[in-house]
Write a protein that holds these residues in place. Structure first.
Motif, PDB file in Angstrom:
ATOM      1  N   THR A  29       2.657  45.988 -20.735  1.00  0.00           N
ATOM      2  CA  THR A  29       1.454  46.829 -20.863  1.00  0.00           C
ATOM      3  C   THR A  29       0.265  46.000 -21.317  1.00  0.00           C
ATOM      4  O   THR A  29      -0.825  46.076 -20.740  1.00  0.00           O
ATOM      5  N   GLN A  30       0.480  45.181 -22.345  1.00  0.00           N
ATOM      6  CA  GLN A  30      -0.611  44.341 -22.841  1.00  0.00           C
ATOM      7  C   GLN A  30      -1.007  43.261 -21.835  1.00  0.00           C
ATOM      8  O   GLN A  30      -2.182  42.922 -21.710  1.00  0.00           O
ATOM      9  N   GLU A  31      -0.023  42.736 -21.096  1.00  0.00           N
ATOM     10  CA  GLU A  31      -0.328  41.734 -20.070  1.00  0.00           C
ATOM     11  C   GLU A  31      -1.229  42.321 -18.990  1.00  0.00           C
ATOM     12  O   GLU A  31      -2.187  41.681 -18.541  1.00  0.00           O
ATOM     13  N   MET A  35      -5.065  40.984 -18.098  1.00  0.00           N
ATOM     14  CA  MET A  35      -5.508  40.497 -16.793  1.00  0.00           C
ATOM     15  C   MET A  35      -6.685  41.309 -16.256  1.00  0.00           C
ATOM     16  O   MET A  35      -7.600  40.753 -15.638  1.00  0.00           O
ATOM     17  N   ASN A  36      -6.689  42.608 -16.523  1.00  0.00           N
ATOM     18  CA  ASN A  36      -7.805  43.452 -16.108  1.00  0.00           C
ATOM     19  C   ASN A  36      -9.090  43.061 -16.840  1.00  0.00           C
ATOM     20  O   ASN A  36     -10.175  42.992 -16.236  1.00  0.00           O
ATOM     21  N   LEU A  37      -8.957  42.787 -18.137  1.00  0.00           N
ATOM     22  CA  LEU A  37     -10.128  42.373 -18.921  1.00  0.00           C
ATOM     23  C   LEU A  37     -10.697  41.051 -18.406  1.00  0.00           C
ATOM     24  O   LEU A  37     -11.915  40.904 -18.244  1.00  0.00           O
ATOM     25  N   ILE A  38      -9.824  40.090 -18.148  1.00  0.00           N
ATOM     26  CA  ILE A  38     -10.271  38.777 -17.677  1.00  0.00           C
ATOM     27  C   ILE A  38     -10.964  38.900 -16.322  1.00  0.00           C
ATOM     28  O   ILE A  38     -12.009  38.277 -16.083  1.00  0.00           O
ATOM     29  N   GLU A  39     -10.416  39.728 -15.457  1.00  0.00           N
ATOM     30  CA  GLU A  39     -11.005  39.910 -14.125  1.00  0.00           C
ATOM     31  C   GLU A  39     -12.429  40.446 -14.233  1.00  0.00           C
ATOM     32  O   GLU A  39     -13.343  39.982 -13.533  1.00  0.00           O
ATOM     33  N   ASN A  40     -12.638  41.416 -15.121  1.00  0.00           N
ATOM     34  CA  ASN A  40     -13.982  41.950 -15.337  1.00  0.00           C
ATOM     35  C   ASN A  40     -14.880  40.951 -16.058  1.00  0.00           C
ATOM     36  O   ASN A  40     -16.078  40.854 -15.773  1.00  0.00           O
ATOM     37  N   LEU A  88     -21.770  40.604 -21.766  1.00  0.00           N
ATOM     38  CA  LEU A  88     -20.402  40.603 -22.273  1.00  0.00           C
ATOM     39  C   LEU A  88     -19.442  41.385 -21.377  1.00  0.00           C
ATOM     40  O   LEU A  88     -18.245  41.143 -21.349  1.00  0.00           O
ATOM     41  N   TRP A  89     -19.996  42.344 -20.639  1.00  0.00           N
ATOM     42  CA  TRP A  89     -19.220  43.208 -19.744  1.00  0.00           C
ATOM     43  C   TRP A  89     -20.128  43.551 -18.568  1.00  0.00           C
ATOM     44  O   TRP A  89     -21.353  43.573 -18.728  1.00  0.00           O
ATOM     45  N   ILE A 330      -9.458  41.736 -31.543  1.00  0.00           N
ATOM     46  CA  ILE A 330      -9.397  42.522 -30.308  1.00  0.00           C
ATOM     47  C   ILE A 330     -10.237  41.893 -29.189  1.00  0.00           C
ATOM     48  O   ILE A 330     -11.202  41.166 -29.434  1.00  0.00           O
ATOM     49  N   ASN A 331      -9.824  42.212 -27.977  1.00  0.00           N
ATOM     50  CA  ASN A 331     -10.589  41.921 -26.766  1.00  0.00           C
ATOM     51  C   ASN A 331     -10.632  43.244 -26.013  1.00  0.00           C
ATOM     52  O   ASN A 331      -9.573  43.813 -25.709  1.00  0.00           O
ATOM     53  N   ASN A 332     -11.834  43.771 -25.758  1.00  0.00           N
ATOM     54  CA  ASN A 332     -11.866  45.144 -25.241  1.00  0.00           C
ATOM     55  C   ASN A 332     -12.678  45.292 -23.956  1.00  0.00           C
ATOM     56  O   ASN A 332     -13.368  44.370 -23.515  1.00  0.00           O
ATOM     57  N   ASN A 333     -12.573  46.494 -23.365  1.00  0.00           N
ATOM     58  CA  ASN A 333     -13.243  46.768 -22.095  1.00  0.00           C
ATOM     59  C   ASN A 333     -14.684  47.223 -22.291  1.00  0.00           C
ATOM     60  O   ASN A 333     -15.229  47.955 -21.464  1.00  0.00           O
ATOM     61  N   ALA A 334     -15.300  46.738 -23.373  1.00  0.00           N
ATOM     62  CA  ALA A 334     -16.750  46.842 -23.533  1.00  0.00           C
ATOM     63  C   ALA A 334     -17.344  45.459 -23.759  1.00  0.00           C
ATOM     64  O   ALA A 334     -18.547  45.323 -23.976  1.00  0.00           O
TER      65      ALA A 334
END
Length: 498
Positions: A29-31, A35-40, A88-89, A330-334
């Motif tokens: 789940t975390q992986e 990967m989704n965060l890095i792609e964005n 940043l995003w 944390i590393n987040n989707n914002a």
């Protein structure tokens, strides 16, 4: 049974089933989140500056992205605040959550269109977990109150700005709007004491079933109701059955709060932060809060004893141990990357991963090398209270006294009692006794006559409330630091000494 209570049960079953699936595969789940965060992140200025195109795994990430706090990430965040895109995003954030920093002044934490739903759904899911486990859903048909910051928002370079609790208020599901309190107009009042009186005016005659807020401010709400009516909360709100809280360790407040209520009721602990909704209590039977591994955040954990090292160990979810203190990163989707939020946590379960919050990485006392942390002082207080059941605590904080007027240095505990212990020196001895067992460095300093046993300074009624008022931090999501390595708060509170 009303329509909300009825429909909540199949929804709760669905949410819990979905939750169990990702909880059973924590590393995967975390992986996937990572990967989704890095792609964005590849599409951003930060991603280009940190070579995201060549990040294939977490080890690659650690080599390129250092751990930073707000001050160290501020140059990027300021560009976001200035209205620049893709910093940043991807794009611009939907909101900037405004928070108070201890060294940074006002902090602005970006919330993206991708991150906002996780904030809202997590709070909903915490309640649905409770419904699923207990079968209690009737409270959803009555009135619900969320003691929070103002939902009034400002704009800054085309981005809405406000407190997280106020921003969240705009996303309360429609099916709860009709029974949510207080009114929008009352919630927008900035002065906490004026707002509290208005909230009481609106809620006294209502069938309140759920109350949510930070414990010290909920306690103030209860105190004012009791002063106005002469009744316990259970007699004012006989259908009150669920208390939701977060932001502080509940244990120091538990006894007085439940005494004000006049009966035991169920409670649900949340761990929301402007940076993301991190965890919630998913069971009334198990200790700790479920870490939200699918919540748009990739977590890192640094052993607290290494946090201030030049190259501290950084661990992912599969590498953590039980009962060990970690600084949470944390590393987040914002668009927060390698971001140290300042909290420390401890895992109490790995199946599923549940945590307790143990304090703040920068809130400690180590004037003599003792490194006393919040978890230790709160456990010591809980221990002393067991031996002095007559005592009730409103609030407390701890600071070092390095240069006393006479005698050896010591730790000063500034405590506002609702009810004093029958024997204050004995209460202090219990606190010190427990602290020495919990912290061997503190024990060594006492044994070696470097420190003398702790001293208690009893404070007048409403001392902490008055102090918070002077700081412009009365009510809402504001909290009194449990301890500090300096005397700024302690000296300010001295004027309210008994």
């Amino acid at each position: 049974m009303g329509i909300r209570a009825f429909l909540s049960k199949p929804l709760a079953a669905y949410v819990v089933s979905k939750q169990r699936k990702w909880a059973r595969t924590p590393k995967q789940t975390q992986e996937a989140v990572f990967m989704n965060l890095i792609e964005n992140g590849k599409k951003t200025v930060f991603g280009k500056d940190h070579d995201f195109d060549n990040i294939r795994n977490y080890e690659d990430f650690k080599k390129r992205v250092p751990v930073r706090d707000y001050e160290q990430l501020k140059d990027y965040i300021q560009q976001v605040v200035d209205g620049k895109e893709n910093i940043l995003w991807p794009g611009k954030p939907m909101y900037l959550a405004k928070t108070s920093g201890t060294t940074s002044g006002v902090k602005y934490i970006p919330l993206s269109r991708e991150s906002v739903p996780y904030h809202i759904n997590a709070a909903r899911n915490a309640i649905l977990n409770y419904v699923h486990e207990t079968g209690n859903s009737a409270f959803l048909d009555k009135k619900l109150i969320f003691l929070s910051g103002s939902p009034a928002l400002q704009t800054k370079n085309g981005i809405f700005v406000g407190r997280l609790s106020g921003i969240s208020n705009h996303h309360v599901p429609g099916y709860l709007r009709t029974n949510q309190m207080p009114s929008y107009e009352t919630n927008c009042i900035e002065d906490w004491e004026e707002k509290l009186d208005k909230i009481i005016d609106e809620t006294l005659s209502q069938p309140m079933s759920l109350i949510s807020g930070i414990p010290p401010w909920v306690q103030m709400y209860f105190d004012r109701i009791e002063a106005r009516t002469g009744k316990k909360i259970k007699d004012v709100f006989p259908e009150f059955s669920v208390f939701i809280y977060g932001g502080v360790n509940f244990e120091p407040y538990r006894k007085k709060l439940f005494e004000s209520i006049g009966k035991q009721i169920d409670s649900i602990e949340l761990y929301p932060a402007s940076e993301g909704f991190i965890a919630y209590q998913d069971s009334q039977k198990e200790k700790g809060m479920l870490l939200l591994l699918d919540g748009g955040m990739f977590y890192e954990f640094i052993p607290t004893e290494e946090y201030f090292n030049e190259n501290p160990t950084r661990l992912s979810i599969g590498e953590v141990e039980l009962d060990k203190n970690y600084a949470l990163v944390i590393n987040n989707n914002a668009g927060l990357w390698g971001y140290s939020i300042g909290d420390t946590v401890k895992f109490v379960s790995k199946n599923p991963y549940r945590i307790v919050v143990t304090g703040r990485i920068k809130h400690f006392i180590s004037a003599f090398g003792e490194h006393v942390i919040a978890e230790e002082v709160e456990k010591a207080m809980q221990y002393a209270m067991q031996y002095h059941p007559e005592a009730e605590i409103v609030e407390f904080t701890v600071a070092p006294q390095v240069t006393p007027e006479e005698g050896l240095p010591h730790h000063e505990w500034l405590i506002e009692f609702a009810k004093m212990p029958a024997n204050l020196p004995a209460f202090a001895r219990r606190l010190d006794e427990r602290m020495r067992k919990l912290n061997i460095y503190y024990d060594d300093l006492i044994t070696g006559n470097i420190l003398r046993p702790l001293e208690i300074t009893a404070l007048q009624t409403d001392a902490f409330r008055e102090y918070m008022k002077t700081q412009g931090k009365l009510g809402g999501q504001n909290k009194v630091p449990r301890l500090a390595n300096d005397r700024k708060i302690a000296d300010a509170l001295a004027q309210w000494q008994k």
